[in-house]
Design an enzyme around this catalytic site. Structure first.
Site, short mmCIF file in Angstrom:
data_model
loop_
_atom_site.label_atom_id
_atom_site.label_comp_id
_atom_site.label_asym_id
_atom_site.label_seq_id
_atom_site.Cartn_x
_atom_site.Cartn_y
_atom_site.Cartn_z
N GLN A 198 47.05 39.95 58.22
CA GLN A 198 47.00 40.43 56.82
C GLN A 198 45.72 41.23 56.58
OE1 GLN A 198 47.44 36.84 54.44
NE2 GLN A 198 49.66 37.03 54.47
N ARG B 55 43.03 40.70 47.77
CA ARG B 55 43.20 39.43 48.46
C ARG B 55 42.68 38.23 47.69
NH1 ARG B 55 47.32 40.44 51.77
NH2 ARG B 55 46.98 42.34 52.96
C1 LIG Z 1 49.73 40.04 47.84
C2 LIG Z 1 50.09 41.01 48.92
C3 LIG Z 1 51.34 40.95 49.50
C4 LIG Z 1 51.69 41.84 50.52
N1 LIG Z 1 52.93 41.77 51.08
C5 LIG Z 1 53.29 42.64 52.05
C6 LIG Z 1 54.58 42.59 52.66
O1 LIG Z 1 55.39 41.76 52.30
N2 LIG Z 1 54.85 43.49 53.65
C7 LIG Z 1 53.96 44.44 54.04
O2 LIG Z 1 54.29 45.24 54.94
N3 LIG Z 1 52.74 44.50 53.49
C8 LIG Z 1 52.38 43.64 52.52
N4 LIG Z 1 51.12 43.71 51.98
C9 LIG Z 1 50.18 44.68 52.51
C10 LIG Z 1 50.02 45.90 51.58
O3 LIG Z 1 51.21 46.63 51.47
C11 LIG Z 1 48.90 46.81 52.11
O4 LIG Z 1 49.26 47.31 53.38
C12 LIG Z 1 47.60 46.09 52.26
O5 LIG Z 1 47.34 45.33 51.12
C13 LIG Z 1 46.48 47.09 52.48
O6 LIG Z 1 46.16 47.59 51.24
P1 LIG Z 1 45.61 49.07 51.01
O7 LIG Z 1 46.68 50.06 51.34
O8 LIG Z 1 45.00 49.08 49.65
O9 LIG Z 1 44.47 49.13 52.10
P2 LIG Z 1 43.73 50.31 52.80
O10 LIG Z 1 44.42 50.64 54.08
O11 LIG Z 1 42.33 49.84 52.93
O12 LIG Z 1 43.83 51.56 51.84
C14 LIG Z 1 42.92 51.74 50.76
C15 LIG Z 1 43.55 52.65 49.72
O13 LIG Z 1 43.72 53.94 50.29
C16 LIG Z 1 44.93 54.52 49.80
N5 LIG Z 1 45.86 54.75 50.94
C17 LIG Z 1 45.86 54.10 52.12
N6 LIG Z 1 46.79 54.58 52.94
C18 LIG Z 1 47.41 55.56 52.26
C19 LIG Z 1 48.47 56.43 52.56
N7 LIG Z 1 49.09 56.41 53.74
N8 LIG Z 1 48.87 57.31 51.62
C20 LIG Z 1 48.27 57.36 50.41
N9 LIG Z 1 47.23 56.55 50.04
C21 LIG Z 1 46.82 55.66 50.96
C22 LIG Z 1 45.52 53.54 48.80
O14 LIG Z 1 45.05 53.86 47.51
C23 LIG Z 1 44.92 52.23 49.24
O15 LIG Z 1 44.81 51.25 48.20
C24 LIG Z 1 50.76 42.82 50.96
C25 LIG Z 1 49.49 42.87 50.38
C26 LIG Z 1 49.15 41.99 49.37
C27 LIG Z 1 47.76 42.06 48.76
#
Ligand SMILES: Cc1cc2nc3c(=O)[nH]c(=O)nc-3n(C[C@H](O)[C@H](O)[C@H](O)COP(=O)(O)OP(=O)(O)OC[C@H]3O[C@@H](n4cnc5c(N)ncnc54)[C@H](O)[C@@H]3O)c2cc1C
Length: 223
Positions: free
Chosen positions: A76, A187
């Site tokens: 995660q 988280r």
């Molecule tokens: C409570 C919870 C439940 C979850 N459940 C699942 C699940 O069931 N299945 C699953 O696969 N994942 C799940 N996730 C993971 C979630 O989808 C994200 O992959 C993970 O939280 C990483 O978050 P992030 O994209 O903010 O992180 P980072 O990779 O650090 O990205 C930071 C920020 O950059 C931007 N960004 C990143 N990548 C892109 C992109 N490709 N295009 C545009 N903008 C981008 C976004 O604004 C993002 O918030 C869960 C997460 C949480 C917190």
């Protein structure tokens, strides 16, 4: 007796430029206006940037951590990537006996009726004992199979197929401050799994006392 209790451990290895003065100085580069400014000016501009989403000055601050966590938590954590660098131990090379984490009896949670992603309250005691016993047996068996496969001469990179998701792993992660806050905010949320909420909480305990810029983000950043 649960011999598989392994506590998650998180250590702050190092930091660079984590004060509001550092953040403000980075921002003031654009106007060459930093020299005569006070701490109050730095605090004011940092709060403004946190509120308005001006992220680059916060992304000039860095923090490095060591994490000792079960693999299901590490998976995660490593979904977060932007502004973060990860390195993880590899059982292709590591020879030490694997450590497997089985929670204590009072740490088992029941299935939630309402939250899609979460868990409910504490599992009743008798069922917790049963869960702990099953997981301990599974962990013992997994280690036996893992060692048995190695004894057969199987390569470690395939023998590790026997190990469960609650095997402990070691990770080093470096974050810029803005990315660390994104990680924290998602988280620490009540819909995140409790085990990763504890990681976020520990990060906050480690960073709050040493970074006023972190406190500014906590108190002012919206998204
Ligand atoms: C409570 C919870 C439940 C979850 N459940 C699942 C699940 O069931 N299945 C699953 O696969 N994942 C799940 N996730 C993971 C979630 O989808 C994200 O992959 C993970 O939280 C990483 O978050 P992030 O994209 O903010 O992180 P980072 O990779 O650090 O990205 C930071 C920020 O950059 C931007 N960004 C990143 N990548 C892109 C992109 N490709 N295009 C545009 N903008 C981008 C976004 O604004 C993002 O918030 C869960 C997460 C949480 C917190």
């Amino acid at each position: 007796l649960n011999e598989h209790v392994c506590t998650t451990k998180i250590a702050l290895l190092g930091t660079m430029n984590v004060s509001v003065i550092d953040v403000a100085q980075a921002a003031w580069t654009s106007t060459a206006a930093g020299e005569d400014r006070s701490y109050e000016d730095a605090l004011r501009v940092s709060k403004f940037m946190a509120r308005e989403g001006h992220w680059t000055p916060f992304a000039q601050s860095f923090l490095q951590f060591h994490f000792h966590v079960p693999i299901f938590v590490a998976r995660q954590m490593m979904r977060h990537n932007i502004g973060i660098v990860w390195n993880e131990e590899s059982r292709r090379y590591v020879k030490s006996e694997p450590k497997i984490n089985v929670p204590l009896c009072n740490e088992f949670r029941s299935k939630s009726e309402t939250l899609k992603q979460g868990s409910g309250g504490e599992l009743p005691f008798a069922l917790s004992v049963a869960a702990e016993t099953l997981l301990c047996k599974h962990s013992d068996d997994s280690i036996k199979v893992y060692n048995g496969l190695l004894d057969l001469g199987l390569c470690p990179e395939q023998a590790r197929m026997a190990l469960p998701l609650n095997t402990m792993t070691n990770i080093v992660g470096s974050f810029n401050l803005w990315s660390l806050f994104n990680f924290y905010k998602k988280r620490i949320h009540k819909t995140a799994q409790v085990e990763i909420q504890k990681v976020a909480q520990r990060i906050d305990e480690l960073v709050s006392p040493i970074s006023d810029a972190w406190v500014v983000l906590k108190e002012n950043r919206n998204g």
